[in-house]
Design a protein around this motif. Structure first.
Motif, mmCIF file in Angstrom:
data_model
loop_
_atom_site.group_PDB
_atom_site.id
_atom_site.type_symbol
_atom_site.label_atom_id
_atom_site.label_comp_id
_atom_site.label_asym_id
_atom_site.label_seq_id
_atom_site.Cartn_x
_atom_site.Cartn_y
_atom_site.Cartn_z
ATOM 1 N N ALA A 32 0.851 -1.189 0.000
ATOM 2 C CA ALA A 32 0.000 0.000 0.000
ATOM 3 C C ALA A 32 0.882 1.233 0.000
ATOM 4 O O ALA A 32 1.816 1.328 0.799
ATOM 5 N N GLY A 33 0.552 2.140 -0.904
ATOM 6 C CA GLY A 33 1.369 3.323 -1.049
ATOM 7 C C GLY A 33 1.048 4.380 -0.018
ATOM 8 O O GLY A 33 0.157 4.189 0.797
ATOM 9 N N PRO A 34 1.772 5.490 -0.051
ATOM 10 C CA PRO A 34 2.869 5.728 -0.981
ATOM 11 C C PRO A 34 4.168 5.069 -0.507
ATOM 12 O O PRO A 34 4.202 4.517 0.581
ATOM 13 N N GLY A 35 5.161 5.137 -1.341
ATOM 14 C CA GLY A 35 6.460 4.587 -0.954
ATOM 15 C C GLY A 35 7.080 3.714 -2.018
ATOM 16 O O GLY A 35 8.250 3.369 -1.934
ATOM 17 N N THR A 36 6.276 3.327 -3.031
ATOM 18 C CA THR A 36 6.826 2.486 -4.101
ATOM 19 C C THR A 36 7.482 3.366 -5.167
ATOM 20 O O THR A 36 6.849 4.277 -5.704
ATOM 21 N N ARG A 37 8.738 3.072 -5.421
ATOM 22 C CA ARG A 37 9.481 3.761 -6.488
ATOM 23 C C ARG A 37 10.369 2.720 -7.149
ATOM 24 O O ARG A 37 11.323 2.256 -6.533
ATOM 25 N N CYS A 38 10.042 2.356 -8.367
ATOM 26 C CA CYS A 38 10.858 1.383 -9.092
ATOM 27 C C CYS A 38 11.256 1.978 -10.432
ATOM 28 O O CYS A 38 10.421 2.116 -11.328
ATOM 29 N N ASP A 39 12.513 2.346 -10.539
ATOM 30 C CA ASP A 39 13.049 2.834 -11.801
ATOM 31 C C ASP A 39 13.780 1.655 -12.431
ATOM 32 O O ASP A 39 14.769 1.180 -11.864
ATOM 33 N N PRO A 40 13.309 1.163 -13.575
ATOM 34 C CA PRO A 40 13.964 -0.006 -14.169
ATOM 35 C C PRO A 40 15.455 0.189 -14.388
ATOM 36 O O PRO A 40 16.216 -0.779 -14.402
ATOM 37 N N LEU A 43 17.364 -0.426 -10.333
ATOM 38 C CA LEU A 43 16.608 -1.336 -9.465
ATOM 39 C C LEU A 43 17.224 -1.517 -8.067
ATOM 40 O O LEU A 43 16.480 -1.724 -7.108
ATOM 41 N N GLY A 49 6.345 0.345 -1.186
ATOM 42 C CA GLY A 49 5.544 0.916 -0.105
ATOM 43 C C GLY A 49 4.661 -0.161 0.495
ATOM 44 O O GLY A 49 3.936 -0.837 -0.222
ATOM 45 N N LEU A 90 -0.110 -4.898 -9.870
ATOM 46 C CA LEU A 90 0.780 -5.319 -8.781
ATOM 47 C C LEU A 90 1.661 -6.491 -9.220
ATOM 48 O O LEU A 90 2.828 -6.583 -8.828
ATOM 49 N N ALA A 92 2.743 -6.921 -12.252
ATOM 50 C CA ALA A 92 3.776 -6.307 -13.103
ATOM 51 C C ALA A 92 4.831 -5.608 -12.247
ATOM 52 O O ALA A 92 6.030 -5.679 -12.535
ATOM 53 N N LEU A 93 4.383 -4.952 -11.176
ATOM 54 C CA LEU A 93 5.329 -4.283 -10.278
ATOM 55 C C LEU A 93 6.266 -5.301 -9.622
ATOM 56 O O LEU A 93 7.494 -5.110 -9.593
ATOM 57 N N LEU A 96 8.951 -6.676 -11.815
ATOM 58 C CA LEU A 96 10.077 -5.749 -11.959
ATOM 59 C C LEU A 96 10.925 -5.742 -10.683
ATOM 60 O O LEU A 96 12.153 -5.836 -10.739
ATOM 61 N N ALA B 114 4.180 -7.533 -18.136
ATOM 62 C CA ALA B 114 4.929 -6.687 -17.205
ATOM 63 C C ALA B 114 5.802 -5.774 -18.056
ATOM 64 O O ALA B 114 6.944 -6.104 -18.371
ATOM 65 N N SER B 132 11.586 5.434 -17.345
ATOM 66 C CA SER B 132 10.319 4.941 -16.781
ATOM 67 C C SER B 132 10.373 4.949 -15.266
ATOM 68 O O SER B 132 11.449 4.889 -14.656
ATOM 69 N N VAL B 134 7.842 3.205 -12.023
ATOM 70 C CA VAL B 134 6.610 2.613 -11.487
ATOM 71 C C VAL B 134 6.494 3.118 -10.058
ATOM 72 O O VAL B 134 7.394 2.897 -9.236
ATOM 73 N N ASP B 136 3.663 4.665 -6.719
ATOM 74 C CA ASP B 136 2.366 5.031 -6.156
ATOM 75 C C ASP B 136 2.527 6.284 -5.292
ATOM 76 O O ASP B 136 1.724 6.578 -4.433
ATOM 77 N N ASP B 137 3.628 6.984 -5.560
ATOM 78 C CA ASP B 137 4.061 8.069 -4.692
ATOM 79 C C ASP B 137 4.058 9.385 -5.474
ATOM 80 O O ASP B 137 4.857 9.572 -6.392
ATOM 81 N N ALA B 178 -1.934 6.580 -4.815
ATOM 82 C CA ALA B 178 -1.488 5.713 -3.719
ATOM 83 C C ALA B 178 -2.214 4.367 -3.707
ATOM 84 O O ALA B 178 -1.754 3.421 -3.060
#
Lengths: 217, 295
Positions: A32-40, A43, A49, A90, A92-93, A96, B114, B132, B134, B136-137, B178
């Motif tokens: 549960a966000g916020p807090g998710t940051r995934c830059d391919p 990594l 989050g 989720l 897909a997230l 990654l 994905a 890119s 990904v 929720d922030d 979020a």
């Protein structure tokens, strides 16, 4: 830190949850966000989050992937019409995030976050392709789990253990739980596979701990 | 035997089937809307059965059968859904291992579910992929937008939805972010080119539109078939191969400066939307027909 990623179906066995001291359980519901940051492109710096705070990829030594995908049933807190979409996003997230440079057991493959070795149909076809015997019997006689190069429980018939190793190689699985049956004329045959994390007892959990410690060195 | 699995009225499926018939082929058509069982390498439908070992080439365009209107509206929907839920994984498992030409193997198709992850493979194959994120922030998104300028939002999974410019200053949208991690990419201005790869052949279409996503209904879209410049043909074929795809719809964009970006490789391209669709259908039929057993 060891992270166990699991869904609401096929929950990990209790010895696994208790045996890996300090392992953190992450479920789709806790994402549960916020807090998710995934830059391919970065990594190792990715974060997830969760309800229990942010989880940094850099703090994770190993991940036990115990779900093939996030399903709508994992997300009862999401409004009904949105569940399928959020489940797919989720998944897909996580696909990654699991590419981050931690030890992941088993490594994800396209279409399955927990690698291969879960779908009985896939396992049987892989066995056939690898020239391994399969059986159509309705019941298996024994169940063996491969962890790294160890087949558990210890003391298993060497021929059965070798068959498990060969199937794991065909499926590119580090950990694999295989059901076997013995045919009078062909010896041990592959009956099917099942989620290893559900079959994990104390012995399997200890072997996993050793595998992770070895991988972290 | 050539096997086709999917919805026979779906346009790409119907077009390939027609092209196969024109070649004198009589493929086995597995209609997702009909009851079917798959056990031990045998597929059974009402009154007939086939040994999958006899399949030399297969064209798969399955949908989630439980969601097809023909199934959901049927009085027998419970039985049809049950059949579909059992048959689909069994047929997919066969298709992943079959010693036949399979267009496309399900495990290869799954890379598109994905997209950011597929982007890593696309990049490894030598194509530039837009920066890119990904997230929720809202704060992370604001930083990303500050670095890259205009940003588009798109599904990170295989679920189809339109690509749109993200408004990072809309407080309602940012509050909703979020609830679900979302894929954002730097907006790449330029012209779209869709490349259909069929084996080692390519069919490219230039798409000119003012819309961010040319697929939207009200977009004024002009299409024309084009030749790909330089080594792009070889690179597209190599990308499809690297992803394990025999047929792919590769989305490229050329910037005004002449740089090329790749957004994704679609494993089940709806090629009938594009100019030159007949050529693509003919090429797929050629490929399947070439793998029929010799008489």
């Amino acid at each position: 830190m060891i992270v166990i990623v699991s869904g609401s179906g096929h929950r990990p066995a209790r010895p696994l949850l208790r045996g890996l001291g300090g392992a953190r359980l992450v479920t789709p519901r806790t994402l549960a966000g916020p807090g998710t940051r995934c830059d391919p492109a970065d990594l190792p710096a990715a974060t997830l989050g969760t309800r229990c705070g942010t989880l940094a990829a850099g703090d994770v030594t190993a991940v036990l992937a115990c779900l093939p995908a996030v399903t709508p049933w994992d997300l009862p807190h999401i409004a009904g019409p949105e569940r399928s979409f959020v489940a797919a996003e989720l998944t897909a997230l996580l696909a990654l995030w699991l590419q981050a440079p931690a030890l992941v057991v088993n490594r994800p493959v396209p279409g399955s976050l927990c690698g291969r070795g879960l779908d009985p149909g896939d396992a049987r076809w892989a066995a056939v392709q690898a020239g391994l015997p399969i059986t159509a019997r309705s019941r298996a006689e024994t169940r063996l789990t491969l962890v790294g190069d160890r087949v558990l429980p210890g003391g298993a018939d060497p021929a059965a253990a070798e068959l498990v190793r060969a199937l794991a190689k065909a499926l590119d699985a580090t950990v694999l739980c295989v059901r076997l049956a013995r045919e009078p004329d062909r010896g041990w045959c592959v009956h099917g596979v099942e989620p290893w994390w559900q079959a994990a007892d104390g012995e399997v959990t200890a072997a996993l701990g050793a595998l992770i410690a070895e991988g972290a060195r | 035997m050539i096997l086709l699995w999917g919805h026979p009225e779906e346009r790409p499926f119907a077009r390939v089937l027609r092209a196969l018939h024109a070649r004198g082929a009589d493929p086995l058509v597995l209609d997702q809307r009909r009851p079917m069982t798959v056990t031990s390498g045998t597929v059974r439908t009402a009154g007939a059965s086939w040994d999958l070992a006899g399949v030399k080439a297969a064209y798969l365009r399955p949908y989630d059968a439980a969601r097809l209107p023909a199934v959901t509206r049927s009085p027998a929907r419970t039985a049809l859904t049950r059949h579909a839920r059992r048959a689909a994984p069994a047929l997919c498992a066969w298709a992943d291992h079959a010693p036949a030409l399979v267009v496309n193997r399900p495990s290869a198709s799954a890379t598109n579910a994905a997209k950011a992850c597929q982007g890593l493979l696309v990049e490894a194959a030598g194509f530039a992929v837009p920066p890119s994120l990904v997230t929720d922030d809202a704060r992370a998104l604001a930083e990303f937008a500050a670095e890259h300028g205009a940003v588009v939002v798109k599904p990170g999974s295989g679920i189809r939805a339109r690509v749109a410019l993200a408004d990072v200053h809309d407080p309602d949208r940012m509050a909703r972010l979020a609830t679900c991690p979302t894929l954002f990419q730097r907006h790449i201005p330029g012209e779209d080119v869709r490349v259909h790869v069929v084996g080692d052949r390519t069919f490219a279409v230039r798409l000119v539109s003012d819309a961010v996503d040319y697929r939207v209904r009200d977009a004024a879209l002009k299409q024309s078939t084009v030749e790909l410049p330089g080594d792009l043909t070889e690179r597209c074929v190599a990308l499809a191969r690297a992803l394990g795809l025999v047929v792919a719809g590769i989305d490229l964009r050329m910037t005004p400066e002449g740089d090329w970006f790749c957004f994704e490789a679609n494993p089940a391209p709806a090629f009938t939307f594009f100019a030159g669709a007949d050529q693509v259908a003919e090429a797929i039929a050629d490929l399947l027909h070439a793998h029929r057993p010799s008489s």
